[in-house]
Scaffold this motif. Structure first.
Motif, short mmCIF file in Angstrom:
data_model
loop_
_atom_site.label_atom_id
_atom_site.label_comp_id
_atom_site.label_asym_id
_atom_site.label_seq_id
_atom_site.Cartn_x
_atom_site.Cartn_y
_atom_site.Cartn_z
N GLU A 155 -5.39 17.08 10.08
CA GLU A 155 -5.06 15.96 10.96
C GLU A 155 -4.84 14.65 10.20
O GLU A 155 -5.05 13.57 10.74
CB GLU A 155 -6.13 15.78 12.05
N HIS A 156 -4.45 14.75 8.94
CA HIS A 156 -4.08 13.58 8.15
C HIS A 156 -2.70 13.82 7.54
O HIS A 156 -2.31 14.96 7.30
CB HIS A 156 -5.09 13.30 7.04
N ASP A 157 -1.99 12.73 7.31
CA ASP A 157 -0.64 12.84 6.75
C ASP A 157 -0.63 12.80 5.23
O ASP A 157 0.07 13.57 4.58
CB ASP A 157 0.24 11.71 7.28
N ALA A 179 0.08 1.72 1.45
CA ALA A 179 0.00 3.18 1.42
C ALA A 179 0.68 3.79 2.64
O ALA A 179 1.38 4.80 2.54
CB ALA A 179 -1.46 3.63 1.35
N GLY A 180 0.49 3.17 3.81
CA GLY A 180 1.13 3.68 5.02
C GLY A 180 2.64 3.56 4.93
O GLY A 180 3.39 4.48 5.28
N ALA A 181 3.13 2.42 4.46
CA ALA A 181 4.57 2.21 4.33
C ALA A 181 5.16 3.11 3.26
O ALA A 181 6.23 3.72 3.46
CB ALA A 181 4.84 0.74 4.01
N PHE A 182 4.48 3.23 2.12
CA PHE A 182 5.00 4.06 1.02
C PHE A 182 5.05 5.53 1.42
O PHE A 182 5.96 6.26 0.99
CB PHE A 182 4.12 3.87 -0.22
N ALA A 183 4.10 5.98 2.23
CA ALA A 183 4.11 7.37 2.68
C ALA A 183 5.43 7.72 3.36
O ALA A 183 5.97 8.82 3.18
CB ALA A 183 2.94 7.62 3.62
N VAL A 240 0.64 6.46 10.81
CA VAL A 240 0.36 7.23 9.60
C VAL A 240 -1.15 7.38 9.45
O VAL A 240 -1.88 6.38 9.36
CB VAL A 240 0.95 6.54 8.35
N ARG A 241 -1.61 8.63 9.44
CA ARG A 241 -3.04 8.90 9.26
C ARG A 241 -3.31 9.15 7.78
O ARG A 241 -2.83 10.12 7.20
CB ARG A 241 -3.47 10.10 10.11
N ILE A 242 -4.08 8.24 7.20
CA ILE A 242 -4.32 8.23 5.75
C ILE A 242 -5.74 8.70 5.46
O ILE A 242 -6.70 8.20 6.07
CB ILE A 242 -4.12 6.80 5.20
N THR A 278 -11.03 7.69 6.91
CA THR A 278 -9.73 7.71 7.56
C THR A 278 -9.25 6.28 7.84
O THR A 278 -10.01 5.45 8.34
CB THR A 278 -9.79 8.48 8.89
N ILE A 279 -8.00 6.03 7.51
CA ILE A 279 -7.34 4.77 7.84
C ILE A 279 -6.08 5.10 8.63
O ILE A 279 -5.34 6.01 8.24
CB ILE A 279 -6.95 3.98 6.57
N ILE A 280 -5.86 4.41 9.71
CA ILE A 280 -4.65 4.61 10.50
C ILE A 280 -3.77 3.37 10.36
O ILE A 280 -4.20 2.26 10.67
CB ILE A 280 -4.97 4.86 11.98
N ALA A 281 -2.56 3.58 9.84
CA ALA A 281 -1.60 2.48 9.67
C ALA A 281 -0.52 2.58 10.74
O ALA A 281 0.08 3.65 10.92
CB ALA A 281 -0.98 2.54 8.28
N HIS A 282 -0.29 1.47 11.43
CA HIS A 282 0.76 1.39 12.44
C HIS A 282 1.93 0.65 11.81
O HIS A 282 1.94 -0.58 11.72
CB HIS A 282 0.24 0.67 13.68
#
Length: 395
Positions: A81-83, A111-115, A134-136, A144-148
């Motif tokens: 459940e992580h990207d 990290a979210g944008a680069f993913a 993006v689930r990091i 867990t970090i969630i980036a919108h």
């Protein structure tokens, strides 16, 4: 004598929040650097330009500050459940080591944008226009970090009108959620490793200070500005130009690290510069930021100044902002008291470059304080992409 040519490694140079770093996909690294160890550390030091006795990073990608001496590795996530898995290395400027002990909250934004940029997210998950969630998995601290991340025409939107103090130009807003950010995996086993909201921290040869020691976002030692002879309105030059005071801060940090169980001997602190952080707090006051902007006491809840890698940070580390928001939400901590006490779910604090708002949801469960998540907004922008070159014999 024959000399080996330089090695070209695909890399992207990104600003995230008030930091910037060199980003790599794991599969793009030389094979021997795809696993933790000396080869990876040596490569990252050479990329940044460390160790540098001149503290200038002329021969590398670093900027000779803690905010600009960073490397990041992203890969498809190994966790359900992580990207993506996100691993962060804080490169020492003048010493030969890379500190893997904590996260960088600012670069978590990037990290979210680069993913998305790097093709690590399933294209079916990326809207044509809207927000990509993006689930990091933050591999350093196992959180867990969630980036919108905003998306326009199927690409990460980088430009916008979101202004972040400490960053010169506006950009697109990225909202970050740090889930269960308490570093309860540390040796202390609790968000407050000593079991107390406030401790008397004895610093050998210096003094005893009231301190709140918390492991949320990043392990942090908070002290009162007044107790250490400051107002809480100081800018970088007032702290970083005083070697004696920097040495005193390091002694307070070491004492806190020992009390928190992060190190067993004072000598270990030399190889753990990234954590814990040391910060000082004060009730709100009028002050002028490093850019010359006036901040009024009525615009903020408290003042915070924090040191990173031995120097006062020019703004605020993202992970330390999580610690500030969490501590502010818990009645009785030094951060909460500086903000006026009582229960609160968000604070706006003043830092050397301006102000920042951070929210946190804290609750008491079975007599222990826990925090379910902390939320803040940052921005990120690619500065350059292509290849970074390093001498082949250097790693």
């Amino acid at each position: 004598m024959a000399h080996l040519p330089q090695v070209k490694i695909p890399a992207t140079y990104i600003r995230g929040g008030t930091s910037k770093g060199v980003f790599f996909r794991l599969q793009d690294l030389p094979e021997r650097c795809q696993v933790p160890g000396a080869a990876r550390d040596t490569l990252f030091m050479r990329v940044i330009g460390s160790p540098d006795p001149y503290s200038a990073h002329i021969d590398g990608m670093g900027g000779a500050t803690s905010s600009t001496s960073k490397c990041v590795i992203l890969s498809k996530s190994s966790q359900p459940e992580h990207d993506v898995d996100y691993l962060y290395g804080q490169v020492s400027i003048d010493k030969a080591f890379v500190d893997w002990s904590g996260n960088c909250g600012n670069l978590s934004t990037a990290a979210g944008a680069f993913a998305i940029h790097a093709g690590l997210i399933d294209p079916a998950r990326i809207p044509e226009n809207g927000t990509c969630v993006v689930r990091i998995w933050q591999a350093n601290i196992q959180k867990t970090i969630i980036a919108h991340v905003p998306v326009t025409d199927g690409q990460v939107q980088e430009t916008g009108d979101f202004e972040l103090d400490g960053v010169t130009f506006p950009a697109a807003e990225i909202v970050l959620e740090f889930l269960d950010p308490s570093d309860d995996g540390e040796e202390g086993g609790s968000m407050f490793p000593t079991g107390n909201l406030v401790d008397d921290l004895e610093v050998p040869g210096i003094d005893t200070f009231k301190a709140t020691m918390i492991t949320a976002g990043i392990p942090t030692v908070f002290v009162n500005a007044e107790d250490i002879g400051y107002r809480g309105t100081e800018l970088r030059e007032e702290i970083n130009g005083d070697p004696a005071q920097l040495a005193r801060f390091e002694q307070i940090r070491i004492a806190g690290a020992l009390r928190m169980g992060l190190i067993k001997t004072a000598e270990e602190a030399a190889t753990r510069q990234h954590t814990p952080k040391i910060a000082f707090v004060s009730p709100p006051k009028d002050y002028r930021t490093s850019s010359g902007k006036d901040v009024k006491a009525g615009e903020i809840d408290l003042l915070v100044r924090a040191l990173s890698m031995g120097k006062l940070h020019h703004a605020m580390m993202g992970t330390c902002a999580v610690a500030i928001g969490t501590a502010a939400a818990i009645p009785g901590t030094l951060v909460n008291l500086a903000a006026g006490g009582g229960e609160r779910e968000a604070v706006r604090f003043g830092h050397p470059s301006g102000t920042l708002r951070v929210g946190a949801q804290a609750k008491r469960v079975d007599g222990q304080w826990t925090v379910t998540k902390a939320v803040m907004s940052r921005s990120a922008r690619i500065l350059m992409e292509g290849w970074v070159r390093v001498p082949a014999e250097s790693f």
